[in-house]
Design an enzyme around this catalytic site. Structure first.
Site, PDB file in Angstrom:
ATOM      1  N   ASP A  55       0.813  -1.221   0.000  1.00  0.00           N
ATOM      2  CA  ASP A  55       0.000   0.000   0.000  1.00  0.00           C
ATOM      3  C   ASP A  55       0.844   1.267   0.000  1.00  0.00           C
ATOM      4  O   ASP A  55       0.474   2.273  -0.617  1.00  0.00           O
ATOM      5  CB  ASP A  55      -0.907   0.030   1.243  1.00  0.00           C
ATOM      6  CG  ASP A  55      -2.063  -0.937   1.117  1.00  0.00           C
ATOM      7  OD1 ASP A  55      -2.385  -1.344  -0.014  1.00  0.00           O
ATOM      8  OD2 ASP A  55      -2.658  -1.296   2.154  1.00  0.00           O
ATOM      9  N   HIS A  66      -7.241  -3.695  -1.345  1.00  0.00           N
ATOM     10  CA  HIS A  66      -7.448  -2.923  -0.113  1.00  0.00           C
ATOM     11  C   HIS A  66      -7.730  -1.492  -0.538  1.00  0.00           C
ATOM     12  O   HIS A  66      -7.140  -0.995  -1.497  1.00  0.00           O
ATOM     13  CB  HIS A  66      -6.206  -3.001   0.775  1.00  0.00           C
ATOM     14  CG  HIS A  66      -6.312  -2.231   2.063  1.00  0.00           C
ATOM     15  ND1 HIS A  66      -7.459  -2.196   2.827  1.00  0.00           N
ATOM     16  CD2 HIS A  66      -5.410  -1.453   2.720  1.00  0.00           C
ATOM     17  CE1 HIS A  66      -7.257  -1.444   3.905  1.00  0.00           C
ATOM     18  NE2 HIS A  66      -6.026  -0.976   3.858  1.00  0.00           N
ATOM     19  N   GLY A 125      -1.977 -14.619   0.959  1.00  0.00           N
ATOM     20  CA  GLY A 125      -1.853 -15.128  -0.399  1.00  0.00           C
ATOM     21  C   GLY A 125      -1.527 -16.605  -0.494  1.00  0.00           C
ATOM     22  O   GLY A 125      -2.076 -17.316  -1.339  1.00  0.00           O
ATOM     23  N   ASP A 143     -11.077  -2.558   8.271  1.00  0.00           N
ATOM     24  CA  ASP A 143      -9.819  -3.308   8.199  1.00  0.00           C
ATOM     25  C   ASP A 143      -8.769  -2.678   9.109  1.00  0.00           C
ATOM     26  O   ASP A 143      -8.102  -3.366   9.889  1.00  0.00           O
ATOM     27  CB  ASP A 143      -9.320  -3.342   6.754  1.00  0.00           C
ATOM     28  CG  ASP A 143      -8.092  -4.214   6.575  1.00  0.00           C
ATOM     29  OD1 ASP A 143      -8.232  -5.449   6.629  1.00  0.00           O
ATOM     30  OD2 ASP A 143      -6.989  -3.673   6.393  1.00  0.00           O
ATOM     31  N   GLU A 172      -7.226  -4.355  12.614  1.00  0.00           N
ATOM     32  CA  GLU A 172      -5.781  -4.533  12.775  1.00  0.00           C
ATOM     33  C   GLU A 172      -5.269  -3.839  14.034  1.00  0.00           C
ATOM     34  O   GLU A 172      -4.476  -4.403  14.798  1.00  0.00           O
ATOM     35  CB  GLU A 172      -5.048  -3.969  11.554  1.00  0.00           C
ATOM     36  CG  GLU A 172      -5.236  -4.755  10.275  1.00  0.00           C
ATOM     37  CD  GLU A 172      -4.719  -4.021   9.059  1.00  0.00           C
ATOM     38  OE1 GLU A 172      -4.677  -4.634   7.975  1.00  0.00           O
ATOM     39  OE2 GLU A 172      -4.353  -2.817   9.174  1.00  0.00           O
ATOM     40  N   GLU A 224      -0.285 -20.644  24.158  1.00  0.00           N
ATOM     41  CA  GLU A 224      -1.594 -21.298  24.185  1.00  0.00           C
ATOM     42  C   GLU A 224      -2.682 -20.482  23.494  1.00  0.00           C
ATOM     43  O   GLU A 224      -3.804 -20.964  23.306  1.00  0.00           O
ATOM     44  CB  GLU A 224      -2.008 -21.607  25.628  1.00  0.00           C
ATOM     45  CG  GLU A 224      -1.140 -22.671  26.277  1.00  0.00           C
ATOM     46  CD  GLU A 224      -1.665 -23.110  27.640  1.00  0.00           C
ATOM     47  OE1 GLU A 224      -2.870 -22.918  27.895  1.00  0.00           O
ATOM     48  OE2 GLU A 224      -0.874 -23.637  28.429  1.00  0.00           O
ATOM     49  N   SER A 270     -12.292 -25.477  30.425  1.00  0.00           N
ATOM     50  CA  SER A 270     -12.826 -25.901  31.724  1.00  0.00           C
ATOM     51  C   SER A 270     -13.853 -24.894  32.249  1.00  0.00           C
ATOM     52  O   SER A 270     -13.884 -23.730  31.826  1.00  0.00           O
ATOM     53  CB  SER A 270     -11.683 -26.025  32.737  1.00  0.00           C
ATOM     54  OG  SER A 270     -11.164 -24.745  33.051  1.00  0.00           O
TER      55      SER A 270
END
Length: 330
Positions: free
Chosen positions: A83, A108, A134, A191, A195, A231, A252
């Site tokens: 961009d 975009h 991509g 967008d 982000e 995790e 849990s």
């Protein structure tokens, strides 16, 4: 509710007899070019000589040439360079070839929405924005599936801009999964917001801050890394598969209760207010101006911030731990 288009809504024959020029053979460019070629389209590729993109495109069987050559010979021009260099490539190599009847496309909307590129009124300007990297776009296509994408029309000089964009979307495999209709402004603003507040900025800051709290409290950095970073993929995969409810079903009861009662204390009203401020900066162009000026100045703040984060203990510890897990590289 957004309109969603599928293969039955997209006529690939609209691309017959047309030349599609892919400007840039990077993350998105390589996938677009190969998928379109495999769909029977006539594709040209532009890249800078002696670059990795040039070498990759040549290796993949394309006759690579300059952006000027591609823009001059193509009926549909898809701009897939980063961009930040869109305006320079556009003004130097594309603008002079935009005669009536041509189509200029983007993945975009940043440079159109913030007027860094102002196309002539006699051409179609549209967007197909796959919602995946991509390499995944290419892999899904070869597997017979595809990635969802967004379609938007900024300028419809021919009266067929959306139909052409949908044909392009089918050519790269996205109509197999569904193409959602949007606008350049909505795509750009949502967008950037996603982000900054969640996908990159929000998650990165949440991980780093939680890591720092544990380490400063005397816990081992390696244990902290596992608990607040490693995790995370497990949780994100569950959310991706079935939403928040499936994630909560899978963890849990203790974790679920902690989710309900402690999560809102971390992401409280002050965070929401900050998010609203960030969205306002995106909507009124404050962020765009800041980023454009940062690039014009040679990216001094960006470079310092990038180096600082690369030296964070989370990154140092994480690299050592990931080196112990060779399966992550597979």
């Amino acid at each position: 509710m957004a309109k969603i288009y599928y293969e039955s809504d997209a006529n690939l024959d609209l691309l017959k007899g047309k030349t599609i020029g892919i400007i840039g053979y990077g993350s998105q460019g390589h996938a677009h070019a190969q998928n379109l070629r495999d769909s029977g389209c006539n594709v040209m590729v532009a890249e800078m000589p002696a670059t990795e993109g040039w070498e990759s495109a040549s290796k993949d069987g394309f006759s690579v040439t300059s952006a000027d050559e591609v823009a001059g010979q193509s009926d549909i021009i898809m701009l897939l360079v980063p961009d930040t260099i869109h305006p320079r490539v556009y003004h130097q190599s594309i603008e002079k070839y935009l005669s009536a009847g041509k189509t200029l496309m983007f993945a975009h909307g940043f440079n159109i929405h913030y007027a860094q590129i102002v196309p002539p009124p006699n051409i179609d300007v549209s967007m197909i924005a796959p919602k995946c990297p991509g390499h995944m776009l290419r892999r899904l296509y070869t597997e017979g599936t595809g990635s969802p994408a967004l379609v938007a029309v900024y300028q419809d000089a021919s009266g067929r801009a959306k139909d052409t964009a949908l044909a392009y979307g089918r050519g790269i495999g996205c109509a197999r999964a569904g193409i959602l209709e949007t606008t350049f402004s909505e795509e750009t603003e949502t967008d950037l917001f996603g982000e900054q507040t969640v996908l990159c900025g929000g998650v990165s800051s949440l991980i780093k801050t939680a890591f720092e709290v544990l380490v400063e409290a005397g816990y081992q950095p390696e244990i902290a890394y596992f608990e607040v970073c490693h995790e995370l993929k497990l949780i994100v995969d569950l959310i991706h598969q079935g939403g928040l409810s499936y994630m909560r079903y899978s963890v849990s009861d203790t974790a679920e209760y902690g989710d309900y009662t402690r999560g809102p204390r971390v992401i409280d009203e002050s965070v929401k207010e900050e998010m609203e401020g960030i969205l306002s900066e995106i909507q009124d162009g404050t962020f765009a101006r800041e980023w454009i000026l940062e690039n014009q100045a040679g990216r001094p703040s960006y470079t310092i911030l990038k180096r600082k984060d690369a030296e964070h203990m989370l990154e140092v510890v994480g690299k050592k731990l990931r080196d112990m897990m060779p399966w992550l590289k597979g």
